[in-house]
Design an enzyme around this catalytic site. Structure first.
Site, PDB file in Angstrom:
ATOM      1  N   ARG A  58       0.863  -1.088  -0.122  1.00 32.57           N
ATOM      2  CA  ARG A  58      -0.064   0.220  -0.047  1.00 32.57           C
ATOM      3  C   ARG A  58       0.833   1.045   0.025  1.00 32.57           C
ATOM      4  O   ARG A  58       0.566   2.198  -0.734  1.00 32.57           O
ATOM      5  CB  ARG A  58      -0.793   0.033   1.221  1.00 32.57           C
ATOM      6  N   TYR A 110     -17.714  15.625 -15.765  1.00 35.52           N
ATOM      7  CA  TYR A 110     -17.698  14.139 -15.670  1.00 35.52           C
ATOM      8  C   TYR A 110     -18.797  13.939 -14.574  1.00 35.52           C
ATOM      9  O   TYR A 110     -18.437  14.177 -13.477  1.00 35.52           O
ATOM     10  CB  TYR A 110     -16.430  13.575 -15.482  1.00 35.52           C
ATOM     11  N   ASP A 182      -8.436  18.232 -14.390  1.00 39.23           N
ATOM     12  CA  ASP A 182      -8.471  16.803 -14.810  1.00 39.23           C
ATOM     13  C   ASP A 182      -8.209  16.769 -16.364  1.00 39.23           C
ATOM     14  O   ASP A 182      -8.849  17.297 -17.195  1.00 39.23           O
ATOM     15  CB  ASP A 182     -10.105  16.376 -14.700  1.00 39.23           C
ATOM     16  N   LYS A 207      -8.545   5.857 -19.184  1.00 34.65           N
ATOM     17  CA  LYS A 207      -8.772   6.499 -20.694  1.00 34.65           C
ATOM     18  C   LYS A 207      -7.632   6.305 -21.608  1.00 34.65           C
ATOM     19  O   LYS A 207      -7.130   5.128 -21.675  1.00 34.65           O
ATOM     20  CB  LYS A 207      -9.658   7.507 -20.496  1.00 34.65           C
TER      21      LYS A 207
HETATM   22  C1  LIG Z   1     -13.786   8.468 -16.519  1.00 32.82           C
HETATM   23  C2  LIG Z   1     -13.357   9.806 -15.940  1.00 32.82           C
HETATM   24  C3  LIG Z   1     -13.221   9.947 -14.727  1.00 32.82           C
HETATM   25  C4  LIG Z   1     -13.257   8.966 -13.440  1.00 32.82           C
HETATM   26  O1  LIG Z   1     -12.152   7.882 -13.815  1.00 32.82           O
HETATM   27  P1  LIG Z   1     -12.545   6.350 -13.120  1.00 32.82           P
HETATM   28  O2  LIG Z   1     -11.058   5.957 -13.636  1.00 32.82           O
HETATM   29  O3  LIG Z   1     -13.578   5.986 -13.872  1.00 32.82           O
HETATM   30  O4  LIG Z   1     -12.678   6.337 -11.701  1.00 32.82           O
HETATM   31  C5  LIG Z   1     -12.923  11.520 -14.140  1.00 32.82           C
HETATM   32  N1  LIG Z   1     -13.089  12.212 -14.955  1.00 32.82           N
HETATM   33  C6  LIG Z   1     -12.968  12.123 -16.359  1.00 32.82           C
HETATM   34  C7  LIG Z   1     -12.999  13.262 -17.281  1.00 32.82           C
HETATM   35  C8  LIG Z   1     -13.383  10.844 -16.910  1.00 32.82           C
HETATM   36  O5  LIG Z   1     -13.422  10.569 -18.225  1.00 32.82           O
END
Ligand SMILES: *Cc1c(COP(=O)(O)O)cnc(C)c1O
Length: 391
Positions: A58, A110, A182, A207
């Site tokens: 961890r 999101y 983000d 992603k």
């Molecule tokens: C998918 C996504 C998230 C969340 O991420 P996870 O890996 O699904 O927890 C946050 N911000 C954006 C823009 C996303 O596309």
């Protein structure tokens, strides 16, 4: 959290080399070029505290360290932290705050981020404001002496609004706020928010960074040591860490990020232009269009415009949109984005269903909206698929 090793940092490399070499070095044991998947929870000690830098997975794991160093390198930061998901990375950032603190964020965030803010953190006394951050004055108006953090996405999901990173950073500095970006949609191939003055870059590495729809992983990258230490404390104390196998897969994905992104951008442009000319399409959202309201900002801060596109068919009813996404055959109807395969989604009933309809529609996420994550297949196959589905 490990400082991105100076000697091996290869900081002078260009981006397309950093994706492969940034922060990486052959494994100490046998010189393995790819870091082994250290599938272990614990590490032998010779005497209490006598270990080789790792004591419990961890707190740290060598495969995760390799990923964290790669993340720091490609985002031009000094420290990377890899989490179990994008949302757990965000969760760690919000845990920097105290009850009474306020956050200003984008209004077409999101859906899962919105849910985390409103349904999890509000009850701990943190207040969130949502504004169209493409209008930086609207952000300034919401700042008061309790504001601590600006949280933004650019381009936004799914409306493709572009927020001016330099202006947001100046505003944050003026009021002594943290700025978190983000960067999931753009990836560091297209924009590097730390270079514009952001304090924290966050990714859903699920992603584009992972890129193959085979992991759920999150990331934070920062420059400042003190901030990195605070986030590392939360990561270790809360425990939402990225496992060794997922670290390995994400690292492997990052090595082809630049090649994939180049094709995502080319295919994205072709499909955006195809949709814009289509007589049965009402509206197409893509920051590469000259007519996009934030196109100049996008050109200033992004190297390309990516493969994320939203559009509304004429009539823009819920049923029309659903009919189209059901007919698609090369595009897969699925949540998520950023993988090699093309995906289509219906935000109103999928990714953004957790946002109340009224809130959703205020920011443009209407029932007829369809979102495409354009993959790296042959673009003619993708266009033929859209053609047969739109009719
Ligand atoms: C998918 C996504 C998230 C969340 O991420 P996870 O890996 O699904 O927890 C946050 N911000 C954006 C823009 C996303 O596309």
């Amino acid at each position: 959290m490990y400082a991105y090793h100076k000697k091996m940092s290869k900081k002078d490399l260009r981006f397309n080399s950093k994706t492969i070499h940034g922060g990486q070095h052959p494994d100490k044991a046998y010189g393995a070029v790819m870091p082994p998947i250290y599938q272990t929870s614990t590490y032998a000690q010779t005497t209490p505290g006598g270990h080789q830098g790792y004591e419990y997975s961890r707190s740290g794991n060598p495969t995760r360290t390799a990923l964290e160093n790669a993340l720091a390198s490609i985002e031009n930061g000094n420290y990377g932290l890899a989490f179990a998901s994008g949302l757990s990375a965000m969760d760690a950032v919000i845990k920097l705050l105290e009850p009474g603190d306020e956050v200003i964020s984008t209004n077409d965030l999101y859906g899962g981020s919105y849910r985390l803010f409103r349904r999890v953190f509000e009850k701990y006394g943190i207040k969130f404001h949502f504004v169209g951050m493409q209008d930086i004055n609207a952000v300034a108006e919401k700042i008061n002496n309790k504001t601590k953090l600006l949280w933004l996405e650019t381009p936004t999901n799914p409306m493709m609004n572009v927020v001016d990173l330099e202006a947001a950073s100046q505003l944050a500095k003026k009021h002594n706020l943290l700025l978190a970006v983000d960067n999931t949609f753009a990836t560091p191939y297209l924009q590097q928010p730390l270079d514009f003055g952001a304090d924290i870059v966050m990714h859903s590495a699920t992603k584009y960074l992972g890129g193959h729809s085979d992991v759920v992983v999150g990331a934070l990258v920062v420059k400042d040591k003190e901030l990195a230490e605070k986030l590392y404390f939360i990561q270790n104390a809360s425990g939402a860490v990225c496992g060794p196998m997922d670290s390995f897969l994400t690292l492997r994905g990052i090595k082809t990020l630049h090649v994939r992104m180049q094709r995502h951008c080319e295919n994205g442009e072709a499909i955006a232009n195809y949709l814009a000319k289509h007589p049965k399409i009402e509206k197409v959202y893509w920051p590469g269009f000259k007519s996009h309201p934030n196109h100049e900002v996008a050109r200033k801060q992004m190297k390309g415009f990516g493969g994320m596109i939203s559009f509304i068919p004429k009539g823009s009813s819920f049923e029309d949109a659903v009919k189209i996404v059901e007919k698609l055959q090369v595009f897969t109807l699925a949540e998520s984005l950023g993988g090699v395969e093309s995906l289509a989604g219906h935000p109103a009933s999928m990714t953004h269903a957790s946002i109340p309809k009224e809130e959703r529609e205020k920011s443009g996420v209407v029932d007829g909206l369809i979102r495409l994550s354009v993959g790296i297949e042959d673009v003619d196959d993708l266009i033929a698929d859209l053609e047969q589905a739109i009719g």
